[in-house]
Design an enzyme around this catalytic site. Structure first.
Site, PDB file in Angstrom:
ATOM      1  N   HIS A  41      42.928  44.349  38.436  1.00 49.89           N
ATOM      2  CA  HIS A  41      43.126  44.269  36.977  1.00 49.89           C
ATOM      3  C   HIS A  41      42.704  42.910  36.421  1.00 49.89           C
ATOM      4  CE1 HIS A  41      45.399  47.901  35.565  1.00 49.89           C
ATOM      5  NE2 HIS A  41      45.332  48.094  36.866  1.00 49.89           N
ATOM      6  N   ASP A  89      45.348  48.436  43.167  1.00 52.90           N
ATOM      7  CA  ASP A  89      45.033  47.274  42.337  1.00 52.90           C
ATOM      8  C   ASP A  89      44.766  46.032  43.180  1.00 52.90           C
ATOM      9  OD1 ASP A  89      46.743  45.424  39.655  1.00 52.90           O
ATOM     10  OD2 ASP A  89      44.619  45.644  40.162  1.00 52.90           O
ATOM     11  N   SER A 183      49.538  37.865  38.128  1.00 46.33           N
ATOM     12  CA  SER A 183      48.881  38.982  38.836  1.00 46.33           C
ATOM     13  C   SER A 183      47.953  38.447  39.910  1.00 46.33           C
ATOM     14  CB  SER A 183      48.060  39.811  37.853  1.00 46.33           C
ATOM     15  OG  SER A 183      48.912  40.398  36.889  1.00 46.33           O
TER      16      SER A 183
HETATM   17  N1  LIG Z   1      56.680  41.419  35.435  1.00 41.26           N
HETATM   18  C1  LIG Z   1      55.516  42.222  35.695  1.00 41.26           C
HETATM   19  C2  LIG Z   1      54.254  41.510  35.348  1.00 41.26           C
HETATM   20  C3  LIG Z   1      53.488  40.929  36.362  1.00 41.26           C
HETATM   21  C4  LIG Z   1      52.281  40.319  36.042  1.00 41.26           C
HETATM   22  C5  LIG Z   1      51.845  40.286  34.713  1.00 41.26           C
HETATM   23  C6  LIG Z   1      52.644  40.846  33.704  1.00 41.26           C
HETATM   24  N2  LIG Z   1      52.325  40.827  32.357  1.00 41.26           N
HETATM   25  C7  LIG Z   1      51.056  40.716  31.889  1.00 41.26           C
HETATM   26  O1  LIG Z   1      50.079  40.611  32.556  1.00 41.26           O
HETATM   27  C8  LIG Z   1      50.960  40.708  30.415  1.00 41.26           C
HETATM   28  C9  LIG Z   1      52.090  40.536  29.632  1.00 41.26           C
HETATM   29  C10 LIG Z   1      51.963  40.525  28.235  1.00 41.26           C
HETATM   30  C11 LIG Z   1      50.753  40.693  27.616  1.00 41.26           C
HETATM   31  C12 LIG Z   1      49.634  40.878  28.426  1.00 41.26           C
HETATM   32  N3  LIG Z   1      48.335  41.065  28.102  1.00 41.26           N
HETATM   33  C13 LIG Z   1      47.655  41.157  29.256  1.00 41.26           C
HETATM   34  C14 LIG Z   1      46.211  41.335  29.293  1.00 41.26           C
HETATM   35  N4  LIG Z   1      45.595  41.465  30.522  1.00 41.26           N
HETATM   36  O2  LIG Z   1      45.609  41.373  28.238  1.00 41.26           O
HETATM   37  C15 LIG Z   1      48.466  41.071  30.331  1.00 41.26           C
HETATM   38  C16 LIG Z   1      49.736  40.878  29.803  1.00 41.26           C
HETATM   39  C17 LIG Z   1      53.835  41.460  34.024  1.00 41.26           C
END
Ligand SMILES: NCc1cccc(NC(=O)c2cccc3[nH]c(C(N)=O)cc23)c1
Length: 232
Positions: A41, A89, A183
């Site tokens: 991702h 992923d 991530s």
């Molecule tokens: N606790 C679980 C967990 C683990 C890793 C990451 C995330 N939260 C995001 O990644 C995230 C959050 C808010 C807006 C967002 N926009 C985007 C994006 N790729 O545009 C990602 C996000 C949550």
């Protein structure tokens, strides 16, 4: 990382920061001298641009000995990964050259035995992801300890409602949790990488949405195959 604290510098010499134009985008970790494992991702919205991989860092901005930015030769997303769900992923990144290993840059072994980590096992996760709900980004590596929760609880209707496969695992997300930018980082249990952080529902710090990780053991053969075929 929400609710965590600054990691002891260089105690996690396997940690990688995947960067675009000098900006931290995702975590990752060194699984071999020339290979970093992260989350597929993380490539969303990069329109095919290759990451650069920062190794040996604690601070993202300050000069540090052994901190080095590596170019990526190739990025290979798991063929089953897609933008619609969290399945498969995983992203493998081959560095342009072998990383120079030292006290600050080390490989982290990953679990090869495909058996669930027991619920309540305390594991740790680290990253340069956001540290507040408003999205504040840290300069220094953060970490937090989290207990594994059972797939049964994680799949409850009020949690992730049957979307957690046997190739995923969960940790409790009450207050302390992974968040945007974490991530791709490793979930480390008893010194071994058991999982890779996936954004899942993208929610952070809400106990109703436990953190989700791609379990690594089920993908050991894929990882070995990619590394062997690209060895060239
Ligand atoms: N606790 C679980 C967990 C683990 C890793 C990451 C995330 N939260 C995001 O990644 C995230 C959050 C808010 C807006 C967002 N926009 C985007 C994006 N790729 O545009 C990602 C996000 C949550």
């Amino acid at each position: 990382i929400l609710g965590g604290y600054e990691a002891r510098p260089h105690l996690r010499p396997y940690m990688a920061s995947l960067q675009l134009d000098g900006q931290h985008v995702c975590g990752g970790f060194l699984i071999a001298e020339q290979w970093v494992l992260s989350a597929a991702h993380c490539t969303e919205g990069t329109n095919g641009k290759l990451f650069q991989v920062l190794l040996g860092a604690h601070s993202l901005s300050e000069p540090e000995p052994h901190k080095r930015l590596y170019r990526v030769r190739t990025q290979i997303a798991h063929p089953g990964s897609n933008i619609h769900n969290n399945r498969d992923d995983l992203l493998l990144l081959q560095l342009e050259e072998k990383a120079e290993l030292n006290a600050h840059v080390k490989v982290l072994p990953f679990q090869r035995e495909d058996r669930d980590v027991e619920a309540d096992t305390m594991c740790e996760v680290a990253g340069w992801g956001t540290i507040t709900h408003s999205g504040r980004r840290p300069d220094k590596l953060q970490q937090v300890e989290r207990p594994v929760i059972s797939r049964e609880l994680c799949n409850h209707r009020t949690r992730h409602d049957q979307t957690i496969t046997e190739k995923m695992m969960c940790t409790d997300s009450r207050k302390k949790d992974t968040c945007k930018g974490d991530s791709g980082g490793p979930l480390v249990c008893n010194g071994v990488a058991e999982g890779v952080v996936t954004a899942g529902s993208r929610v952070c710090g809400n106990y109703k949405k436990p953190a989700i990780y791609t379990r690594i053991a089920p993908y050991a053969a894929w990882i070995d195959g990619v590394m062997a075929s690209a060895a060239g």
